[in-house]
Design a protein around this motif. Structure first.
Motif, PDB file in Angstrom:
ATOM      1  N   MET A   1       0.809  -1.314   0.082  1.00 40.11           N
ATOM      2  CA  MET A   1      -0.043  -0.020   0.122  1.00 40.11           C
ATOM      3  C   MET A   1       0.846   1.396  -0.074  1.00 40.11           C
ATOM      4  SD  MET A   1      -2.733   1.214   2.764  1.00 40.11           S
ATOM      5  CE  MET A   1      -4.018  -0.082   2.572  1.00 40.11           C
ATOM      6  N   LYS A   2       0.598   2.095  -0.839  1.00 41.16           N
ATOM      7  CA  LYS A   2       1.239   3.255  -1.239  1.00 41.16           C
ATOM      8  C   LYS A   2       0.588   4.452  -0.614  1.00 41.16           C
ATOM      9  CE  LYS A   2       3.883   1.652  -5.264  1.00 41.16           C
ATOM     10  NZ  LYS A   2       4.129   2.294  -6.706  1.00 41.16           N
ATOM     11  N   ASN A   3       1.413   5.491  -0.162  1.00 40.25           N
ATOM     12  CA  ASN A   3       0.755   6.746   0.053  1.00 40.25           C
ATOM     13  C   ASN A   3       0.937   7.739  -0.926  1.00 40.25           C
ATOM     14  OD1 ASN A   3      -0.097   6.027   2.933  1.00 40.25           O
ATOM     15  ND2 ASN A   3       1.840   6.531   3.581  1.00 40.25           N
ATOM     16  N   ILE A   4       0.017   8.454  -1.550  1.00 40.71           N
ATOM     17  CA  ILE A   4      -0.056   9.047  -2.665  1.00 40.71           C
ATOM     18  C   ILE A   4      -0.655  10.701  -2.239  1.00 40.71           C
ATOM     19  CG2 ILE A   4      -0.787   9.411  -5.064  1.00 40.71           C
ATOM     20  CD1 ILE A   4       0.652   6.599  -4.462  1.00 40.71           C
ATOM     21  N   LEU A   5      -0.188  11.676  -2.707  1.00 39.44           N
ATOM     22  CA  LEU A   5      -0.636  13.036  -2.585  1.00 39.44           C
ATOM     23  C   LEU A   5      -1.068  13.313  -4.124  1.00 39.44           C
ATOM     24  CD1 LEU A   5      -1.447  15.629  -0.889  1.00 39.44           C
ATOM     25  CD2 LEU A   5       0.755  16.328  -0.985  1.00 39.44           C
ATOM     26  N   ILE A   6      -2.332  14.031  -4.253  1.00 43.20           N
ATOM     27  CA  ILE A   6      -2.428  14.572  -5.573  1.00 43.20           C
ATOM     28  C   ILE A   6      -3.155  16.006  -5.425  1.00 43.20           C
ATOM     29  CG2 ILE A   6      -3.817  14.133  -7.427  1.00 43.20           C
ATOM     30  CD1 ILE A   6      -3.968  11.104  -7.078  1.00 43.20           C
ATOM     31  N   THR A   7      -3.012  16.770  -5.943  1.00 47.09           N
ATOM     32  CA  THR A   7      -3.718  17.965  -5.871  1.00 47.09           C
ATOM     33  C   THR A   7      -4.592  18.339  -7.310  1.00 47.09           C
ATOM     34  OG1 THR A   7      -2.069  19.389  -7.321  1.00 47.09           O
ATOM     35  CG2 THR A   7      -1.791  19.177  -5.023  1.00 47.09           C
ATOM     36  N   GLY A   8      -5.778  18.964  -6.967  1.00 46.14           N
ATOM     37  CA  GLY A   8      -6.590  19.319  -8.307  1.00 46.14           C
ATOM     38  C   GLY A   8      -7.450  18.030  -8.521  1.00 46.14           C
ATOM     39  N   VAL A   9      -7.937  17.463  -7.513  1.00 48.89           N
ATOM     40  CA  VAL A   9      -8.778  16.166  -7.615  1.00 48.89           C
ATOM     41  C   VAL A   9     -10.130  16.479  -7.673  1.00 48.89           C
ATOM     42  CG1 VAL A   9      -7.131  14.881  -6.217  1.00 48.89           C
ATOM     43  CG2 VAL A   9      -9.092  15.923  -5.146  1.00 48.89           C
ATOM     44  N   SER A  10     -10.497  17.832  -7.754  1.00 52.67           N
ATOM     45  CA  SER A  10     -12.044  17.954  -8.190  1.00 52.67           C
ATOM     46  C   SER A  10     -12.736  17.569  -9.334  1.00 52.67           C
ATOM     47  CB  SER A  10     -12.288  19.479  -7.959  1.00 52.67           C
ATOM     48  OG  SER A  10     -11.996  19.897  -6.531  1.00 52.67           O
ATOM     49  N   SER A  11     -11.856  17.319 -10.457  1.00 52.51           N
ATOM     50  CA  SER A  11     -12.478  16.761 -11.567  1.00 52.51           C
ATOM     51  C   SER A  11     -11.299  16.481 -12.522  1.00 52.51           C
ATOM     52  CB  SER A  11     -13.405  18.158 -12.338  1.00 52.51           C
ATOM     53  OG  SER A  11     -12.339  19.014 -12.701  1.00 52.51           O
ATOM     54  N   GLY A  12     -11.617  15.917 -13.743  1.00 55.00           N
ATOM     55  CA  GLY A  12     -10.621  15.804 -14.583  1.00 55.00           C
ATOM     56  C   GLY A  12      -9.364  14.829 -14.204  1.00 55.00           C
ATOM     57  N   LEU A  13      -8.359  14.826 -14.700  1.00 52.87           N
ATOM     58  CA  LEU A  13      -7.184  14.082 -14.324  1.00 52.87           C
ATOM     59  C   LEU A  13      -6.945  13.486 -12.909  1.00 52.87           C
ATOM     60  CD1 LEU A  13      -4.657  12.148 -15.369  1.00 52.87           C
ATOM     61  CD2 LEU A  13      -3.509  14.172 -15.497  1.00 52.87           C
ATOM     62  N   GLY A  14      -6.996  14.649 -12.146  1.00 48.80           N
ATOM     63  CA  GLY A  14      -6.598  14.445 -10.694  1.00 48.80           C
ATOM     64  C   GLY A  14      -7.895  13.592 -10.234  1.00 48.80           C
ATOM     65  N   GLU A  15      -8.902  13.526 -10.324  1.00 53.66           N
ATOM     66  CA  GLU A  15      -9.977  12.903  -9.894  1.00 53.66           C
ATOM     67  C   GLU A  15      -9.776  11.458 -10.314  1.00 53.66           C
ATOM     68  OE1 GLU A  15     -14.904  13.297  -9.553  1.00 53.66           O
ATOM     69  OE2 GLU A  15     -13.974  13.199 -11.679  1.00 53.66           O
ATOM     70  N   ALA A  16      -9.479  11.200 -11.700  1.00 58.03           N
ATOM     71  CA  ALA A  16      -9.248   9.865 -12.325  1.00 58.03           C
ATOM     72  C   ALA A  16      -8.029   9.084 -11.756  1.00 58.03           C
ATOM     73  CB  ALA A  16      -9.147   9.966 -13.786  1.00 58.03           C
TER      74      ALA A  16
END
Length: 230
Positions: free
Chosen positions: A1-16
């Protein structure tokens, strides 16, 4: 299990990207303007609502969310397009607003992470616009070129972290939908080229990028790469 941080997750690529990582069983820490409802039911999804254009508050506001954590990869995905218009018609304040999100918010995030968390890899989602210099894309192109250089400099200053600026190809996001539907391609030929080339769904792009991210470690830290030419 990895820990991932993503910005801009409200739509588009970040959400996917967030959804794909969650389906793989990873922990996803996410920053966005609004909570993506389709992700809310995942037990390993941790969301912090924040508008990254408020750069002056990033370090103090996000410190608690990020501190004492260890991230396998940080994906700096949040970005804004700005208006497609010639530079001479672009208001300086509008250009600065694009730079604020696409460059300076990422500087503040990197500084916060370096001070309060452990990070192995940082990938900034860049664009071919960073090097193409197409008519009408001035503010966006300048900001993505700035992002590329930001990560190149940090690669020298923080050698314990591997940095990459990565162009993901054309993805059917709200940003691209706006170009397809509203930008006059007679005035801006780059918009016509975008419409005529293959366009990935966010889900297709996310699957490809998740496979690509580990391969970036074989390249020099601070590189600008394009998935279409790797």
């Amino acid at each position: 299990m990895k820990n991932i941080l993503i910005t801009g997750v409200s739509s588009g690529l970040g959400e996917a990207l967030a959804e794909k990582y969650l389906e793989h069983g990873d922990n996803v820490y996410a920053i966005g303007k609004t909570l993506p409802k389709k992700l809310d039911h995942y037990p390993h999804f941790f969301f912090f609502p924040y508008d990254l254009s408020e750069t002056f508050m990033i370090q103090s506001t996000l410190k608690e969310f990020l501190q004492h954590r260890s991230f396998d990869i940080v994906i700096l995905n949040a970005g804004v397009l700005g208006d497609i218009k010639t530079l001479s018609q672009t208001d300086l304040m509008d250009a600065k607003a694009v730079m604020e999100v696409n460059v300076w918010a990422n500087k503040e995030l990197i500084d916060t992470l370096h001070a309060h968390a452990q990070v192995k890899q940082i990938v900034g989602i860049s664009s071919g616009a960073a090097v193409n210099g197409s008519k009408g894309w001035g503010a966006y192109s300048l900001s993505k070129a700035g992002l590329n250089m930001l990560l190149s400099v940090y690669a020298k200053e923080l050698p314990e972290i591997h940095f990459t600026a990565l162009a993901p190809g054309v993805i059917r996001t709200p940003m691209v939908e706006h170009i397809i539907e509203e930008v006059d391609d007679a005035l801006f030929p780059s918009a016509k080229r975008l419409k005529e080339n293959p366009i990935q769904t966010p889900e297709q792009a996310a699957e490809n990028l998740i496979d690509t991210f580990p391969k970036l470690l074989a390249y020099e830290s601070g590189s600008f790469l394009d998935v279409r030419t790797m």
